[in-house]
Design a protein around this motif. Structure first.
Motif, PDB file in Angstrom:
ATOM      1  N   SER A   8       0.868  -1.169   0.000  1.00 40.60           N
ATOM      2  CA  SER A   8       0.000   0.000   0.000  1.00 40.60           C
ATOM      3  C   SER A   8       0.908   1.222   0.000  1.00 40.60           C
ATOM      4  O   SER A   8       1.938   1.232   0.663  1.00 40.60           O
ATOM      5  CB  SER A   8      -0.891  -0.003   1.243  1.00 40.60           C
ATOM      6  OG  SER A   8      -1.684   1.157   1.263  1.00 40.60           O
ATOM      7  N   SER A  10       0.796   5.692  -0.245  1.00 42.83           N
ATOM      8  CA  SER A  10       0.008   6.921  -0.185  1.00 42.83           C
ATOM      9  C   SER A  10       0.800   8.041  -0.836  1.00 42.83           C
ATOM     10  O   SER A  10       1.935   8.304  -0.454  1.00 42.83           O
ATOM     11  CB  SER A  10      -0.292   7.263   1.280  1.00 42.83           C
ATOM     12  OG  SER A  10      -0.980   8.484   1.363  1.00 42.83           O
ATOM     13  N   ASN A  22      -4.186   6.971  -3.220  1.00 42.00           N
ATOM     14  CA  ASN A  22      -3.816   5.810  -2.438  1.00 42.00           C
ATOM     15  C   ASN A  22      -3.756   4.609  -3.372  1.00 42.00           C
ATOM     16  O   ASN A  22      -4.629   4.435  -4.214  1.00 42.00           O
ATOM     17  CB  ASN A  22      -4.837   5.557  -1.323  1.00 42.00           C
ATOM     18  CG  ASN A  22      -4.354   4.465  -0.392  1.00 42.00           C
ATOM     19  OD1 ASN A  22      -4.339   3.297  -0.744  1.00 42.00           O
ATOM     20  ND2 ASN A  22      -3.958   4.862   0.801  1.00 42.00           N
ATOM     21  N   THR A  24      -3.189   0.394  -3.540  1.00 39.23           N
ATOM     22  CA  THR A  24      -3.095  -0.892  -2.878  1.00 39.23           C
ATOM     23  C   THR A  24      -2.995  -1.945  -3.960  1.00 39.23           C
ATOM     24  O   THR A  24      -3.988  -2.233  -4.640  1.00 39.23           O
ATOM     25  CB  THR A  24      -4.325  -1.152  -1.982  1.00 39.23           C
ATOM     26  OG1 THR A  24      -4.434  -0.080  -1.058  1.00 39.23           O
ATOM     27  CG2 THR A  24      -4.194  -2.467  -1.234  1.00 39.23           C
TER      28      THR A  24
END
Length: 153
Positions: A8, A10, A22, A24
């Motif tokens: 993940s 950001s 974001n 993932t």
């Protein structure tokens, strides 16, 4: 054996540290966003491997990376993004790619090498500086234009 990781990330604005995007495992992202994320992760891993610091003076160590057909299917914009990122990290690249991407890669290279195998027996390598390559490309275009003009006359 391959090791797979879940990640993940950001992406944040510098001004106020608010989240811009974001990621993932690149799920739900467009092809271009996935490419840029992959190149960013690759650049980060190279920076970690070579112990590079963003904005630090250039290292005198040899930071050589071979990229084999990484840009063949990607967009021109993503290719430029990656090449600029690698340039800012001070990496020396050997890029192996089909000719269809040469127009994008050209501003980032000093030398090109062409490999061909015209008779299916022996491969040949021709090495040209980028200026020699551009002159040769221009000469070929002018010759082709002259042939087409003569055929049309």
């Amino acid at each position: 054996m391959r090791n797979w990781f879940t990640f993940s990330a950001s992406e944040r604005w510098r001004e106020d540290n608010t989240e811009y995007e974001n990621y993932t495992d690149s799920g739900g992202k467009s092809g271009g966003q996935k490419e840029k994320l992959a190149y960013t992760i690759l650049a980060a891993s190279l920076a970690y491997q070579f112990k590079l610091e963003w904005g630090a003076a250039r290292s005198k160590t040899f930071q050589f990376v071979v990229i084999d057909e990484a840009f063949g299917r990607g967009s021109d914009e993503s290719t430029r993004f990656a090449l600029e990122l690698f340039r800012r990290l001070g990496l020396q690249l050997l890029i192996v790619t089909p000719l269809q991407k040469i127009h994008v890669i050209e501003p980032y290279v000093a030398v090109v090498g062409f490999v061909d195998n015209p008779n299916q027996n022996n491969s040949r390598l021709q090495t040209l500086t980028i200026d020699e390559y551009r002159a040769q490309r221009l000469a070929q275009a002018l010759t082709q234009q002259a042939v087409l003009s003569a055929a049309g006359a």
